[in-house]
Design a protein around this motif. Structure first.
Motif: not given
Ligand SMILES: Nc1ncnc2c1ncn2[C@@H]1O[C@H](COP(=O)(O)OP(=O)(O)O)[C@@H](O)[C@H]1O
Ligand SMILES: [Mg+2]
Length: 255
Positions: A1-19
């Motif tokens: 179970m997660s304790d909600g300390f640090l959550s990465i949520e659906n992160v996307a990072m685009y540089f121009g066309g590059l995902r």
């Protein structure tokens, strides 16, 4: 179970066309050592930049202590309790080793309440922990490569982080130096700091991590206990190529 300390949520990072990152989600538990691995160019450093607030993600969130990192100015993220090292080390070359660390102690999470004297005392304590007390009065520019890495860690620790992000701090170290670095990271973790460790050396990652996340081409392809993750065909394929996995399966079938 997660304790909600640090959550990465659906992160996307685009540089121009590059995902560089594509819909990456996972939880980091308080006190964990999270190993973040993946082939070159898979998005590890980009993710470190997003978590430390250096980059604002194109989509998604990073949540720490109930706050969205993207809403916090970069300079203030370390005050929340997240600090990082850089893959290319950046000491203040014309300050002494002790001064480099004391600067962090003055401006980090507890910096406001710390006098200059107390900052130098704290710097000295950290230099002893990382094994740099012997060169405290040298210029940072005079240090050897392993000592520069130690300094980078001490500078980040001086910010009193709850979470420390380490981007390839073991690159360029020999086997003995890697063992020393691992011991140092264990000490830091035991003192209560949660770690996210990016490293190429599998042996090092497996020996130190409580959990591993694997990225390939910006996507999370596996996550879990170190031994399980590394045995996953998808991970082996990402590292060694599909042909290797196919040959391995044929060999197993023939045996
Ligand atoms: N600032 C940037 N601008 C454009 N492309 C970038 C930038 N930073 C990283 N990239 C690209 O994003 C991808 C992921 O890079 P990076 O996060 O550095 O990977 P890793 O650390 O896993 O080797 C690579 O294709 C890289 O060239
Ligand atoms: Mg990188």
């Amino acid at each position: 179970m997660s304790d909600g300390f640090l959550s990465i949520e659906n992160v996307a990072m685009y540089f121009g066309g590059l995902r560089a990152l594509d819909d990456v989600s996972f939880e980091v538990e308080r006190g964990a050592v999270l190993g973040l691995i993946g082939p070159n160019g898979s998005g590890k450093t980009t993710l470190m930049n997003v978590v430390s607030g250096v980059l604002k993600p194109t989509y998604g969130n990073v949540r720490f202590g109930g706050k969205r990192i993207a809403d916090v100015p970069t300079y203030a993220v370390c005050r929340l309790g997240i600090a990082r090292t850089f893959q290319v080390v950046k000491p203040f070359a014309n300050l002494s080793v002790r001064e480099n660390v004391a600067v962090g102690a003055m401006y980090g999470r507890n910096g406001g309440s710390r006098s200059a004297r107390a900052s130098f005392d704290h710097a000295q304590e950290l230099l002893e922990i990382v094994g740099l007390a012997r060169v405290a009065d040298r210029f940072a520019s005079e240090l050897t490569v392993p000592d520069r890495k130690r300094l980078e860690v001490a500078k980040a620790l001086a910010l009193d982080p709850e979470v420390l992000l380490l981007d390839e701090v073991m690159a360029g170290l020999n086997a003995t130096e890697v063992d020393e670095a691992l011991e140092l990271l264990r000490t830091i973790n035991r003192r209560g700091t949660t770690l996210i460790v990016v490293e190429h050396l599998m042996k090092a990652i497996v020996s130190i991590s409580t959990a591993i996340v694997v990225l390939a081409e910006g996507k999370k392809i596996a996550e879990g206990a170190p031994a399980e993750v590394l045995a996953s065909p998808r991970v082996i394929e990402a590292y060694l190529g599909a042909r290797y996995v196919k040959r391995q399966r044929q060999r197993e079938a023939g045996a």
